[in-house]
Structure formats: C-alpha cells, structure tokens
Scaffold this motif. Sequence first.
Motif, short mmCIF file in Angstrom:
data_model
loop_
_atom_site.label_atom_id
_atom_site.label_comp_id
_atom_site.label_asym_id
_atom_site.label_seq_id
_atom_site.Cartn_x
_atom_site.Cartn_y
_atom_site.Cartn_z
N LEU A 1 30.50 30.46 37.47
CA LEU A 1 31.28 30.00 38.24
C LEU A 1 32.76 29.66 37.69
CD1 LEU A 1 29.31 27.92 40.84
CD2 LEU A 1 29.95 30.21 40.90
N GLY A 2 32.71 29.37 36.48
CA GLY A 2 34.04 28.82 35.92
C GLY A 2 35.16 30.15 35.74
N SER A 3 34.07 31.41 35.36
CA SER A 3 34.88 32.64 35.06
C SER A 3 35.56 32.98 36.49
CB SER A 3 33.95 33.55 34.48
OG SER A 3 32.97 33.98 35.68
N VAL A 4 34.92 32.74 37.47
CA VAL A 4 35.52 33.21 38.77
C VAL A 4 36.46 32.32 39.42
CG1 VAL A 4 35.09 33.69 41.31
CG2 VAL A 4 33.36 34.25 39.63
N VAL A 5 36.29 31.19 39.16
CA VAL A 5 37.57 30.11 39.41
C VAL A 5 38.69 30.33 38.78
CG1 VAL A 5 37.92 27.58 39.42
CG2 VAL A 5 35.99 28.29 40.38
N SER A 6 38.43 30.70 37.39
CA SER A 6 39.56 30.91 36.43
C SER A 6 40.30 32.03 36.68
CB SER A 6 38.88 31.08 35.22
OG SER A 6 38.31 29.67 34.52
N ILE A 7 39.83 33.23 37.48
CA ILE A 7 40.50 34.18 37.82
C ILE A 7 41.21 33.82 39.13
CG2 ILE A 7 40.37 36.52 38.76
CD1 ILE A 7 37.64 36.90 37.05
N PHE A 8 40.71 33.17 40.08
CA PHE A 8 41.35 32.65 41.25
C PHE A 8 42.48 31.97 40.83
CE2 PHE A 8 42.00 29.90 44.78
CZ PHE A 8 41.88 30.85 45.93
N LEU A 9 42.46 31.00 39.82
CA LEU A 9 43.74 30.02 39.76
C LEU A 9 44.67 30.73 38.85
CD1 LEU A 9 41.73 26.95 38.63
CD2 LEU A 9 42.84 27.09 40.66
N ILE A 10 44.28 31.76 37.96
CA ILE A 10 45.30 32.36 37.34
C ILE A 10 46.02 33.26 38.37
CG2 ILE A 10 45.81 34.37 35.70
CD1 ILE A 10 43.20 33.37 34.25
N VAL A 11 45.43 34.09 39.27
CA VAL A 11 46.18 34.78 40.41
C VAL A 11 46.95 33.93 41.35
CG1 VAL A 11 45.64 36.22 42.31
CG2 VAL A 11 44.47 36.55 40.39
N VAL A 12 46.58 32.70 41.75
CA VAL A 12 47.07 31.93 42.60
C VAL A 12 48.41 31.16 42.02
CG1 VAL A 12 47.08 29.95 44.28
CG2 VAL A 12 45.13 31.80 44.09
N LEU A 13 48.05 30.32 40.82
CA LEU A 13 48.88 29.86 40.18
C LEU A 13 49.92 30.42 39.12
CD1 LEU A 13 46.74 26.42 39.72
CD2 LEU A 13 48.13 26.85 41.56
N GLY A 14 49.26 31.66 38.55
CA GLY A 14 49.87 32.22 37.52
C GLY A 14 50.79 33.22 37.97
N GLY A 15 50.40 33.83 39.33
CA GLY A 15 51.10 34.79 40.00
C GLY A 15 50.96 36.42 39.30
N LEU A 16 49.73 36.53 38.44
CA LEU A 16 49.26 37.57 37.79
C LEU A 16 48.32 38.59 38.99
CD1 LEU A 16 48.57 36.44 34.33
CD2 LEU A 16 50.78 37.50 35.12
N ASN A 17 48.32 39.69 38.64
CA ASN A 17 47.43 40.63 39.67
C ASN A 17 46.12 40.49 39.12
OD1 ASN A 17 47.05 42.49 37.21
ND2 ASN A 17 49.02 43.29 37.63
N ALA A 18 45.24 40.81 39.99
CA ALA A 18 43.65 40.71 39.63
C ALA A 18 43.32 41.43 38.39
CB ALA A 18 43.09 41.20 40.83
N SER A 19 43.78 42.51 38.05
CA SER A 19 43.45 43.33 36.96
C SER A 19 43.59 42.59 35.62
CB SER A 19 44.00 44.49 36.98
OG SER A 19 45.45 44.67 37.04
N THR A 20 44.99 41.96 35.53
CA THR A 20 45.35 40.99 34.47
C THR A 20 44.77 40.11 34.16
OG1 THR A 20 47.61 42.24 34.59
CG2 THR A 20 47.47 40.19 33.33
N ALA A 21 44.50 39.12 35.39
CA ALA A 21 43.73 37.94 35.27
C ALA A 21 42.55 38.16 35.08
CB ALA A 21 43.76 37.48 36.78
N THR A 22 41.53 39.23 35.28
CA THR A 22 40.25 39.29 35.10
C THR A 22 40.20 39.87 33.57
OG1 THR A 22 39.89 40.23 37.26
CG2 THR A 22 38.16 40.65 35.70
N ALA A 23 41.03 40.71 32.90
CA ALA A 23 41.08 40.93 31.71
C ALA A 23 41.28 39.59 30.53
CB ALA A 23 42.28 41.92 31.15
N LEU A 24 42.10 38.91 31.13
CA LEU A 24 42.09 37.40 30.22
C LEU A 24 40.95 36.70 30.35
CD1 LEU A 24 45.83 36.64 31.44
CD2 LEU A 24 45.13 37.46 29.27
N VAL A 25 40.46 36.73 31.21
CA VAL A 25 39.23 35.77 31.55
C VAL A 25 38.11 36.49 30.80
CG1 VAL A 25 37.30 35.29 33.11
CG2 VAL A 25 39.70 34.87 33.61
N VAL A 26 38.03 37.91 30.86
CA VAL A 26 36.91 38.63 30.00
C VAL A 26 37.13 38.34 28.37
CG1 VAL A 26 36.29 41.19 29.17
CG2 VAL A 26 36.81 40.52 31.63
N ILE A 27 38.30 38.38 28.03
CA ILE A 27 38.51 38.02 26.71
C ILE A 27 38.15 36.80 26.35
CG2 ILE A 27 40.44 38.04 24.77
CD1 ILE A 27 41.87 40.29 26.28
N ALA A 28 38.60 35.90 27.08
CA ALA A 28 38.54 34.32 26.82
C ALA A 28 36.79 34.14 26.80
CB ALA A 28 39.06 33.35 27.76
#
Length: 406
Positions: A221-248
């Motif tokens: 759940l933390g991985s999903v929430v992280s993507i959501f927060l990166i998209v909403v708060l960071g303003g990044l697109n879904a592909s970039t946000a998901t890539a960052l979470v995959v690496i982390a």
Amino acid sequence: MNIFLLLIITLAIIIILLRRKFQIGTCMFAGGIFIWLIRSTNPVDLITAMISTFSQYRTYDIILALYFVMCLEIELRLSGALTDMVKALRRIFSSFKILLAVMPAFLGLLPSVGGARFSAPIVEELSTKLKITASHKAAINFWFRHLFEFSSPIIPGMIMACSIAGVTFSEFLRHLSWLTVLAFSVGWFVLIRPIKIEHEVKSKETAAELRHENYGLIISLGSVVSIFLIVVLGGLNASTATALVVIAMFFVLIAVRRFVSIKDIFLGALDLKMVANIACILYFVEMLTITNVLHEIVSAFQNSPLPISAIIACVSLIIGILTGMSQGHVAIVMPIVAAMDTGNLDLAGIAMAFGVAGQMLTPTHFCLIVTIDYFKTDIFSTLKPILICEIIILTIFSIYTYLTGI
C-alpha cells in the motif's frame, strides 16, 4: 459513404476480427486502414498518422506508465509482499466481497493505464478460492478501477473538462460525484452480489507470520500511496512517479530482506505484444483525426434537429467508443459544450457521463486490453456485465437530469 455507415462497417470489421481471435491491435489497425481506404487512399496520410502517433508525448507516457507498473507488480509479487498484503487484508476485513470491490477502486485513484495491470493480480489473489470465471474477474477489475472518473481531482479528463467547459472543479464535483456512488452500487449489484462465498475456516498464525504479513501490507500500500502523493503533490506524470517508486522499492526490498533481482524486474516487465497493441490503438485514433471522421461526426449531429442535450449525449458516447480515453471525448465534445453555453453544468455533466460510458464499452480502452490480457479472457464476455452496468447508470442519470430541468 455516409459517416455513420462508415463507422458501422468499421466496428463490424473490428468485431468480426476479434471474434476470430485476432489481437486487438491487429483489429484496430485493420479498422484504421479500412477508414483510410474509404476516405483517403493517399499514402501520405498513412505516414502522417504514423509520425503523429510516435511523436506525441502521450504515446510514450502510456507505454512507460504501463511498463513501470508491471515492474512494480513484479517487485511486490516476487518479494511476497502482494500475497502478504492480501492475507493481512483478509484478516482485517471479514468480507471477501468488500475487498474485491475496494482494492481495484483504491488503485483506480492512480491516473495511469497501468493501474488496471496492478490491480489485476490482487483481484486474482483475492478470488483464488471463489468459483467465478476469468471474465467475471476481469469485469470486476475493469469496472471498479474506474469509479472515480467523475470525482477524482487528478483524472486528466476531469481536469480538461472543467478547464474547457468553463466550470470550477468544486462545482463539477458536486454535480457529478454522486455518479461514483451510483457506479459502486450498480457494480456491487451486478458483479459482486451474485458471488457465493463458502465459509472459510481461518488458520491460526504465529506472531512472526502476522508481522511478516503486516510488513507486506505496508510495503504494497505504501508504494501505491507514494505514487499518488508524487503525482498530486509533486506534479509529475504517472510514468515518472511510478519509475521513481520502482527504483526506491528495489532498495526498500533489499533493506527488509525481500530481494528481487534487477533482471527479473526490468526484463520480466517487457511485453512487446502489449506495446504493439497500444501503438495500433493510438494509430487508429490518429487515423480518425487525419481523415476528418471525428469532425464529420460532430458536424452531422450539430446539423441535426435533435435537442442539444441529445446531441451532446450521442456525440460523447460515439467519441468515447472511438477513442477509448477520457481526454479523447473531452477534447472533442467539451469545446462544443463551451460554445453552446459556457459554464452549463448540466450539458458538461451529460458530456462527461456519456463519454465515460463510451470509453467503458470499447476495445480501444487500454485498461480493458490490459485486464483481458492478464486474465486470459475475451472482450465480449468481459464487456457483457459492463454493458448492463452502463445501461442502468445512463438510464438513472438521464431520468435525473431530465427531471431536474435540462
């Protein structure tokens, strides 16, 4: 050829090829070529559509978003976090049915075509012991994933609709958010309620096993929430946000001793067939634009004697079916709404409701392709209950809109 006759023949070609078990990409490509043969035959148009398809940002965003979501799913599945999450949720919630509906809906908050690919294995895991067909599982995953098309602040179609139609998001949310509740209720009645669940004897688990499952729940759940927060708060697109979470997540899994190899993650997520299908669908949409088919559909309805609300509904439904994307029907129909009556919530709501219905009933919808590919089922058996759900929703919506004064 009459524009509507052209569409009917094109859809017939696609359906016949699908029935003959051709890949969806091949079917859509054939449909696009047929339109080109009837409307153009100019080889330059074929090349122009191809260049346009592969020069647009959305093509690579869709493909990369799907790829990185598949990477994340592999990380969570091979590390055991996904299985542990399901076990923990089964322990927390007493009803399998609630989980089957809630988990795809929760993951539907992610504005990514890959979200359907991520929720699919969770639905599969939750329904392992249930006597339901693959197409039933696919329909559950597909339907509940899209509950928030009318109420999420990060769905691209909603953002575009408010901007073009000249309405504020808060106004549009108040006007349409009840459709999310209705969609959940209808989906529950059609897809979840008929499922029979036998009484399951819960096994006793040790304290160590409980901790292990809880860690899996937190990681997943933390991985999903992280993507959501990166998209909403960071303003990044879904592909970039998901890539960052995959690496982390790769390093997180090492830290918690759930190592998954880089080879398994990044090579395992490669799916050239899926990429080809997506490219062909986008090519089909570009062919509709290059040959002016979309423009002629809109013009034909604008020149008809139908009421404005009926015109908006019909155009939105057809464009939704042809494009399979919220951005597609919004970009084409909402300017008409704005030109007719800027700020009219009723017309904008009609455009959104019927456009979403169209995109839920078409083989051009990427989430549907991802879902049926995962569950190894066919489009027609998957879409049958979806059609029933949409008929119920559009009927209720139409009656409500009519009674409230449109």
